[in-house]
Enzyme design. Structure first.
Site, PDB file in Angstrom:
ATOM      1  N   ASP A 281     -47.970 -24.197  -4.561  1.00 59.55           N
ATOM      2  CA  ASP A 281     -49.146 -24.583  -3.776  1.00 59.55           C
ATOM      3  C   ASP A 281     -49.894 -25.747  -4.437  1.00 59.55           C
ATOM      4  OD1 ASP A 281     -51.175 -23.728  -1.656  1.00 59.55           O
ATOM      5  OD2 ASP A 281     -52.414 -23.609  -3.451  1.00 59.55           O
TER       6      ASP A 281
ATOM      7  N   GLU B  64     -45.511 -28.009  -2.271  1.00 56.10           N
ATOM      8  CA  GLU B  64     -46.501 -28.276  -1.233  1.00 56.10           C
ATOM      9  C   GLU B  64     -47.313 -29.484  -1.678  1.00 56.10           C
ATOM     10  OE1 GLU B  64     -50.403 -27.187   1.207  1.00 56.10           O
ATOM     11  OE2 GLU B  64     -50.265 -26.791  -0.919  1.00 56.10           O
TER      12      GLU B  64
END
Ligand code: NOJ
Ligand code: CA
Length: 560
Positions: A208, A250
């Site tokens: 993330d 990401e």
């Protein structure tokens, strides 16, 4: 001996069909209104039947849930609302037993302010190892080049902490302090968490918010060389002990800035293709292929062991961070008539409502998702055309319970409807009585059946996940046409011609396929022979929003 993951092919992710879901939203087994691991386990038949091969779980760790679990309070446990570690393990074993891989979240840019590290840090003396787990400053003037990401809720990336008597840095919500990767102890702790899950058998990690790991004054604090060093260290540590695992980056950045996250094949094996996604919606609304062909022309080549992750929608807003100001205005105008549909720099709607519930448009976009170079990622519920609820706050409108049938709470939970973690969608068009799995399973012409067929078809042709891409440039720009090609081990080629009509009206197209002279196209959904390709332009007519996948077979292969 390296600890191997469940897949035997180290490049398994190139052929994967990834399905993104939140445990909380999928199925509730104990009637408390919150989905859980036993519930998810009970729905694995459904996912297997749909044909997905990898399940991506949104964060399921202990958390105050102020950012749906991206605010982690403990990296090595399961949120009790969703079950226990052994429930997770039982789910994972069952998924592996069906040949499916499991991807979890690795959220290491920040923790929750309720994480024990942060609680200790704010009390610890300045400069101590405990304090330095996070990024502190006596002034909020440092790192001014860094943009604010959650523009609707945050004014600054610094928040004053009264206990610590200092500012702490956060790229997202103020309750999500950023970890300090300049402190070697942070890396040690992160690696401990990674080993915990990889030892358990997890196949893949979605990293993330990866561009923001390290910050330096006088920069944008994104994609810094120091950040790439952190990623390389994590990858090397994983490769030293484990085999056949995957890291998915990401990084919501322009293609040229995402490219370095593949490194020389020594950072992340996969990265989301963020800039492509909004351009697909633009091309559709403008009935012009150019936004797609332009962004693909700007997409650099990636190392052989690497792969793009493709998606149409996910659990966040449809992000417009990676488009120009004019393009963003256009997207808001075209896809968010009601201002409630907007959040931060994006549009918080699901696939079906974005496409006005138009079945042909939904199929067209999915045909691109499944035939573009990369691995497709489906967002739960989009396979049945679920709707959203724009009256819920933040991004919750696209995170409502999965709609299984027309019983109470859509078959998601047996609880009192007032107790559900979020209300079920109930409007007459997208509500659970109209849109649900059970009804679509019994309807041969449902979107669900169509998705299942398309996924099965895609899985028969490795060229989609592994082949090259070559755009054709017919004069009619409403037509997007491309060749996918893969050289097989024996020197023969698997070649597919994809032709998509972005227009709401029927369109003719004349394709220059001289390089394929003699090939015999076969329409892949129906195995229907088409006229052989000659020196002359290859002329096709396409119905509104229709698409064709034609396998180009060598002459003589086709049964006469
Ligand atoms: C990206 C995630 O997709 C999003 O849901 C989250 O809010 C931010 N990272 C912060 O973790
Ligand atoms: Ca439950």
């Amino acid at each position: 001996m390296k600890k191997l993951a469940s897949a035997t092919d180290p490049l398994w992710y190139k052929d994967a069909i990834i399905y993104e879901l939140h445990v909380r939203a999928f199925a509730d087994s104990n009637g408390d209104g919150i989905g859980d691991f036993p519930g998810l386990l009970s729905r694995l038949d459904y996912l297997q039947d749909l044909g997905v091969t990898c399940i991506w779980l949104l964060p399921f760790f202990p958390s105050p849930l102020r950012d749906d679990g991206y605010d982690i309070a403990n990296y090595v446990d399961v949120n009790p609302s969703y079950g226990t570690l052994s429930d997770f393990k039982a789910f994972q074993d069952a998924a592996h037993g069906r040949g499916m891989q499991v991807m979890i979240e690795l959220v290491i840019n920040h923790t929750s302010d309720q994480h024990p590290w942060f609680k200790a840090a704010r009390l610890a003396p300045p400069g101590s190892a405990a304090r330095e787990m996070y990024v502190w400053s006596s002034t909020n003037k440092l790192f001014e080049g860094a943009r604010v990401i959650f523009t609707d809720s945050e004014k600054s990336n610094w928040t004053w902490d009264v206990t610590a008597k200092a500012y702490y840095w956060h790229r997202f919500f103020s309750h999500q302090p950023d970890l300090n990767f300049d402190n070697p102890q942070v890396m040690e702790e992160v690696l401990k968490a990674i080993r915990f899950w990889l030892d358990m058998g997890v196949d893949a990690l979605r990293m993330d918010a990866i561009p923001y790991l390290v910050e330096r004054d006088g920069t944008s604090c994104e994609n810094l060389p120091e950040t790439h060093l952190v990623v390389k260290k994590i990858r090397a540590a994983i490769d030293a002990e484990y085999g056949n695992r995957l890291i998915l980056a990401e990084a919501n950045e322009a293609p040229a800035d995402v490219r370095p996250y593949f490194g020389d094949g020594d950072e992340c094996q996969m990265a989301f293709h963020f800039p492509l996604m909004p351009r697909i919606y633009m091309a559709l609304r403008q009935e012009d292929r150019q936004p797609i062909t332009d962004i693909m022309a700007q997409t650099p080549a990636i190392p052989d062991n690497c792969q793009w992750g493709l998606f149409l929608r996910n659990h966040d807003e449809l992000t417009l961070e990676m488009v120009t100001d004019d393009e963003r205005d256009y997207m808001y105008f075209a896809y968010s008539a009601d201002p409630r549909m907007r959040v931060n720099a994006g549009i918080r709607r699901r696939l079906a409502p974005l496409l006005d519930n138009n079945r042909r448009r939904i199929e067209l976009l999915n045909s691109l998702l499944l035939s573009f170079p990369g691995t497709p990622i489906l967002y739960y519920g989009d396979e049945i055309g679920m709707g959203d609820n724009i009256y819920l706050g933040d991004r919750n409108g696209v995170r409502t319970p999965m709609q299984w049938n027309s019983d109470r709470n859509a078959g998601f939970s047996k609880c009192d409807p007032a107790r559900l973690y979020l209300p079920i969608v109930m409007d007459p068009i997208y509500g659970y009585q109209a849109v649900n799995v059970e009804a679509q399973l019994s309807d041969q012409s449902s979107l669900l059946h169509w998705m299942r067929n398309m996924i099965a078809l895609r899985k028969l042709f490795q060229v989609f996940g592994r082949g090259t891409l070559h755009f054709l440039s017919p004069a009619n720009r409403k037509i997007l046409a491309y060749l996918r090609d893969l050289e097989r081990g024996d020197g023969t080629h698997e070649t597919v011609l994809c032709v998509a009509n972005l227009s709401r009206f029927a369109q003719p197209v004349s394709l220059d396929l001289a390089g394929q002279n003699g090939a015999e196209p076969v329409e892949m959904l129906g195995y229907v022979p088409f006229p052989a390709i000659t020196e002359a332009p290859y002329v096709l007519s396409l119905a509104p929003y229709s698409f064709l996948w034609l396998e180009l077979q060598s002459p003589g292969v086709r049964p006469k």
